[in-house]
Design an enzyme around this catalytic site. Structure first.
Site, PDB file in Angstrom:
ATOM      1  N   GLU A 285       0.995  -1.195   0.018  1.00  0.00           N
ATOM      2  CA  GLU A 285       0.070   0.055  -0.036  1.00  0.00           C
ATOM      3  C   GLU A 285       0.740   1.237  -0.112  1.00  0.00           C
ATOM      4  O   GLU A 285       0.256   2.417  -0.340  1.00  0.00           O
ATOM      5  CB  GLU A 285      -0.992  -0.115   1.246  1.00  0.00           C
ATOM      6  CG  GLU A 285      -2.242  -0.583   0.978  1.00  0.00           C
ATOM      7  CD  GLU A 285      -3.335  -0.375   2.168  1.00  0.00           C
ATOM      8  OE1 GLU A 285      -2.959   0.307   3.048  1.00  0.00           O
ATOM      9  OE2 GLU A 285      -4.453  -1.098   1.910  1.00  0.00           O
ATOM     10  N   HIS A 306       8.007 -26.520  -1.345  1.00  0.00           N
ATOM     11  CA  HIS A 306       7.513 -27.666  -1.962  1.00  0.00           C
ATOM     12  C   HIS A 306       6.451 -27.088  -2.694  1.00  0.00           C
ATOM     13  O   HIS A 306       5.499 -27.872  -3.314  1.00  0.00           O
ATOM     14  CB  HIS A 306       6.991 -28.633  -1.066  1.00  0.00           C
ATOM     15  CG  HIS A 306       8.257 -29.148  -0.131  1.00  0.00           C
ATOM     16  ND1 HIS A 306       8.607 -30.444  -0.718  1.00  0.00           N
ATOM     17  CD2 HIS A 306       8.910 -28.758   0.847  1.00  0.00           C
ATOM     18  CE1 HIS A 306       9.776 -30.800   0.166  1.00  0.00           C
ATOM     19  NE2 HIS A 306       9.957 -29.728   0.998  1.00  0.00           N
ATOM     20  N   LYS A 420     -14.232  -0.078  -3.382  1.00  0.00           N
ATOM     21  CA  LYS A 420     -15.195   0.312  -2.469  1.00  0.00           C
ATOM     22  C   LYS A 420     -16.483   0.909  -3.484  1.00  0.00           C
ATOM     23  O   LYS A 420     -17.490   0.709  -3.072  1.00  0.00           O
ATOM     24  CB  LYS A 420     -14.741   1.282  -1.644  1.00  0.00           C
ATOM     25  CG  LYS A 420     -13.879   0.438  -0.621  1.00  0.00           C
ATOM     26  CD  LYS A 420     -13.507   1.478   0.590  1.00  0.00           C
ATOM     27  CE  LYS A 420     -12.441   0.953   1.444  1.00  0.00           C
ATOM     28  NZ  LYS A 420     -11.748   1.870   2.476  1.00  0.00           N
TER      29      LYS A 420
HETATM   30  O1  PA5 Z   1      -3.342   1.345   6.014  1.00  0.00           O
HETATM   31  C1  PA5 Z   1      -4.559   1.578   5.888  1.00  0.00           C
HETATM   32  O2  PA5 Z   1      -4.769   2.653   6.067  1.00  0.00           O
HETATM   33  C2  PA5 Z   1      -5.703   0.553   5.437  1.00  0.00           C
HETATM   34  O3  PA5 Z   1      -4.905  -0.625   5.057  1.00  0.00           O
HETATM   35  C3  PA5 Z   1      -6.593   0.402   6.555  1.00  0.00           C
HETATM   36  O4  PA5 Z   1      -5.932   0.067   7.838  1.00  0.00           O
HETATM   37  C4  PA5 Z   1      -7.451  -0.393   6.375  1.00  0.00           C
HETATM   38  O5  PA5 Z   1      -8.213  -0.097   4.715  1.00  0.00           O
HETATM   39  C5  PA5 Z   1      -8.811  -0.233   7.356  1.00  0.00           C
HETATM   40  O6  PA5 Z   1      -9.281   0.947   7.652  1.00  0.00           O
HETATM   41  P1  PA5 Z   1     -10.040   1.348   8.768  1.00  0.00           P
HETATM   42  O7  PA5 Z   1      -9.143   1.280   9.828  1.00  0.00           O
HETATM   43  O8  PA5 Z   1     -10.481   2.803   8.444  1.00  0.00           O
HETATM   44  O9  PA5 Z   1     -11.232   0.609   8.973  1.00  0.00           O
END
Ligand code: PA5
Length: 444
Positions: A285, A306, A420
């Site tokens: 990310e 494996h 989303k």
């Molecule tokens: O790193 C990030 O910001 C995302 O991976 C969030 O942790 C994930 O989408 C969850 O979001 P939230 O804590 O708002 O539910």
């Protein structure tokens, strides 16, 4: 005390002065708070800023859940559960749920998927058991954990009554925005704030990670202490030759420039599986944007030798491997001698199982390097809270530096919104009428 170490001699990279300078500059940019995403740097000094009072408050809340619950379900996704799971799975007994005499609750997870069967089976398991919920969502609006939380909340209230449900539910969320905050305030749940300047994937050392880890009976003070040590060891005042976060960030970028576009994080310790899952999110990310970035993949060895071993040895040469090695296991198992020796394994008699594992590790490294897969080795002296605290902070720090070397903002994740939007449109969420119409035409 010892520290985690990084060994780059099999990475096939010789750092130029320019590369070293670039990494030092990227680290300096982080610390100057002048780089992209500078409003999300709350994690940078978090270990040294966590107060004793804060830790005590988390420990006290954990004790309430420990005293009253057989199971605690953490409802969260991405950065809101992976850090906790990484530490808990690494340090807890692998067969936790089946242990007869338990001192601490079993930690289970929900809201990290939308699996109907998964949720049904979880709810079945929780029937007639004393359980609690830690609902974690920074935005407070993420569909997966919100959906799971509604189901679990209803079940907890039905099974244990409204008062107990209030006591056994904790919310970890943003201080003002989002549905989880409103719900927590209305129901009177104990809640913890995720500061605005800490992004999900960098939040393991905030209550997001610390509360579930404490409930599992693990020592969060040691974890934070390990992170503090690493914070000091990777500060911008430490020169490149001593700074392992700068070195790791630099070597991955040099390998990337040479066409190694996939980093495979490998471990030889099955309990580290979720450390790799956490790492994948952190780097995926943070760096995968603007059509750039190393693809983070992970394998558990020797298991995956494996299944993926063939590809790693002889497939496309676009890979490099980073191996997390644990110097000493926590327990000892000696391989027994067998007079009949029908399995032919007496050559191992008297050796520790870990010695076999270590030879598999060394043999694999040599084979993969010979096969054109550069190797980075990250060694933990032992698997405990202290060294995991070091490791987590090391990866976070290197990630920030690496993102800046790559030239991206490592602290946003604009691409995550695309699915989303489509999902909400397809589910006719109010406010998505236009998108709904468009997407239905497209899939007709
Ligand atoms: O790193 C990030 O910001 C995302 O991976 C969030 O942790 C994930 O989408 C969850 O979001 P939230 O804590 O708002 O539910």
């Amino acid at each position: 005390m010892n520290s985690i170490k990084i060994d780059l001699k099999n990475a096939g990279i010789v750092f130029s002065q320019e590369t070293k300078k670039q990494a030092e500059n990227a680290c300096g940019l982080l610390h100057s708070e002048k780089g992209a995403g500078n409003d999300f740097l709350g994690w940078l000094n978090l270990p040294s800023e966590i107060t004793d009072e804060h830790l005590l408050d988390i420990e006290n809340t954990a004790q309430i859940l420990q005293k009253e619950c057989e199971i605690v379900v953490v409802a969260g996704i991405g950065g809101s559960y992976l850090g906790a799971r990484a530490v808990i799975d690494a340090l807890n007994n692998s067969f936790d749920l089946l242990q007869k005499e338990r001192v601490f609750p079993v930690i289970l997870y929900a809201g990290q998927n939308i699996g109907e069967d998964y949720l049904f089976e979880l709810q079945q398991l929780l029937k007639n058991r004393k359980f609690g919920i830690i609902s974690i969502s920074k935005s407070g609006t993420t569909t997966e954990p919100a959906l799971a939380f509604r189901l679990l909340r209803e079940q907890l209230e039905q099974q244990q009554g409204k008062e107990a449900a209030k006591r056994l539910t904790v919310a970890v969320t943003d201080k003002a925005r989002g549905a989880l905050k409103s719900l927590a305030d209305k129901e009177g749940y104990k809640s913890y704030i995720i500061e605005d300047n800490i992004g999900g994937r960098f939040s393991v050392l905030s209550p997001v990670g610390l509360l579930p880890i404490a409930v599992a009976g693990l020592n969060i003070r040691e974890l934070v202490q390990g992170a503090r040590v690493m914070q000091a060891q990777t500060s911008n005042e430490i020169s490149f030759d001593e700074n392992i976060a700068e070195q790791y960030a630099a070597v991955r970028n040099e390998l990337y420039k040479s066409g190694k576009t996939i980093e495979v994080l490998a471990n030889f310790h099955p309990k580290l599986h979720y450390v790799s899952e956490w790492w994948k999110q952190l780097y995926g990310e943070s760096e995968g944007k603007e059509n750039k970035g190393i693809f983070p993949a992970a394998v558990d060895f020797t298991t995956d030798l494996h299944s993926m071993g063939q590809y790693l040895q002889e497939g496309q040469r676009t890979l490099f491997e980073s191996v997390i090695s644990v110097e000493k296991p926590n327990y000892t198992t000696i391989f027994p001698i067998d007079e009949a020796n029908l399995d032919g394994l007496n050559f191992l008699a008297g050796k520790r199982v870990d010695e076999v594992n270590k030879m598999a590790e060394l043999g694999t490294m040599l084979a993969h390097v010979d096969g054109g897969v550069p190797n980075i080795k990250i060694t933990l002296p032992a698997l405990n809270e202290y060294y995991l605290g070091q490791l987590l902070y090391f990866f976070e720090k290197a990630c920030g530096i690496s993102g800046y070397i790559l030239g991206v903002n490592p602290f946003n994740q604009p691409g995550v919104e695309a699915y989303k939007k489509n999902m909400f449109a397809l589910l006719d969420k109010p406010g998505y009428e236009k998108e709904s119409e468009e997407i239905r035409k497209r899939i007709k």
